[in-house]
Design an enzyme around this catalytic site. Structure first.
Site, PDB file in Angstrom:
ATOM      1  CE  LYS A  99      -1.567  -0.503  -5.021  1.00  0.00           C
ATOM      2  NZ  LYS A  99      -0.462  -0.532  -5.999  1.00  0.00           N
ATOM      3  CG  ASP A 100      -7.308  -7.189  -1.094  1.00  0.00           C
ATOM      4  OD1 ASP A 100      -6.557  -6.466  -0.418  1.00  0.00           O
ATOM      5  OD2 ASP A 100      -8.495  -7.391  -0.800  1.00  0.00           O
TER       6      ASP A 100
END
Length: 312
Positions: free
Chosen positions: A65-66
């Site tokens: 998700k970064d």
């Protein structure tokens, strides 16, 4: 002290650009992506196929998700939706919020997270430890105006210099994986990848990677792995948004609707993975491969093993 002397020498050498940019990355944002591909020797051997996993836990915030978090903030900046010192607001089950909180610290923004109160206390504690303002709210369906995503949107609209990043329906999420994750997988496998498997929440990783890989070779098989209680398995096979039987212990995957990020994803198949299979694989990954991961990772690898049995 010796440690201080070593730090001082490193700082001097870095300031003179003694190191290659391929070795030294620029700040927190520069460490996102370019995660390694790892072969699962024992589990793969049992299938007669090569099973590779992309180690997204090695992103600086600890998850895939970064990539979406960085893309969502950069889009907001490029479109002038947020100015220095502003506030980033998101509705998230956890990992996107963790990525956003890290990014906000690095970029000088405030971070406000709305999340269902069914999520683990550990995620809430991590987010608060990162400096985010966390607002757990009752878990209600998306069509309810008090769904955590709608509350996040309303809050962002109510204050100055704030943006709701809208991870589920903002296709900057998908674009991050068209531009980074997909090309990395293609390059790391020398273009030999035959199938990829993803569980999905927002749909961004699945759709983005699938779109890129299909553009490189149409025969790459794109498979959705769905937990119990989600609608996506039935949506793919019957067109109905009908939940599969049961519920799942996994967090952050599965869905009750088709998001904008998922629409148009080039899917070839969808598999329904039971919790029992996901948990069994999670322990196999620990005791046969040495990796301590969560149930969603176990679900993905369980689905990959199923794909090897019917490569199509």
């Amino acid at each position: 002290s010796r440690d201080k002397r070593m730090w001082r020498v490193s700082a001097l050498r870095t300031s003179s650009r003694a190191f290659s940019s391929d070795v030294i990355r620029s700040g927190f944002l520069g460490t996102v992506g370019q995660t390694p591909m790892i072969r699962l020797d024992n589990i793969g051997r049992d299938t007669g196929c090569e099973i590779l996993v992309k180690a997204e836990n090695l992103n600086p915030g600890g998850s895939v998700k970064d990539r979406a978090a960085l893309s969502l903030i950069k889009q907001a900046e490029n479109q002038g939706k947020i100015q220095p010192g502003g506030t980033v607001v998101e509705g998230t089950a956890g990992n996107t919020g963790i990525g956003l909180a890290h990014m906000c610290n690095a970029l000088g923004y405030q971070c406000v997270i709305y999340m269902p109160d069914t999520q683990s206390q550990e995620k809430i504690d991590i987010l608060r430890g990162l400096g985010a303002l966390v607002r757990p709210v009752p878990a209600v369906p998306f069509d309810n105006p008090d769904n955590y995503n709608h509350q996040a949107r309303r809050f962002a609209e109510s204050i100055a210099n704030a943006v709701w990043t809208n991870q589920f329906d903002n296709t900057a999420n998908r674009q991050a994986h068209i531009e980074t994750t997909g090309p990395e997988i293609w390059q790391q496998t020398d273009g030999k990848v035959s199938a990829v498997v993803f569980a999905t929440g927002t749909g961004g990783t699945l759709a983005g990677v699938g779109t890129y890989l299909k553009s490189m070779r149409s025969g790459v098989k794109i498979v959705l792995a769905d937990p119990q209680g989600s609608v996506l398995y039935n949506w793919f096979h019957t067109g109905e948004l009908k939940r599969s039987e049961g519920s799942s212990i996994t967090e952050g995957i599965g869905q009750g609707r088709v998001t904008e990020n998922l629409k148009g994803a080039p899917l070839d198949d969808a598999l329904l993975i039971k919790d029992s299979d996901a948990v069994e694989m999670t322990f196999r990954l620990l005791f046969e491969e040495g990796f301590c991961v969560g149930a969603s990772s176990g679900l993905n690898v369980s689905a990959a093993v199923q794909v090897t049995k019917n490569p199509g």
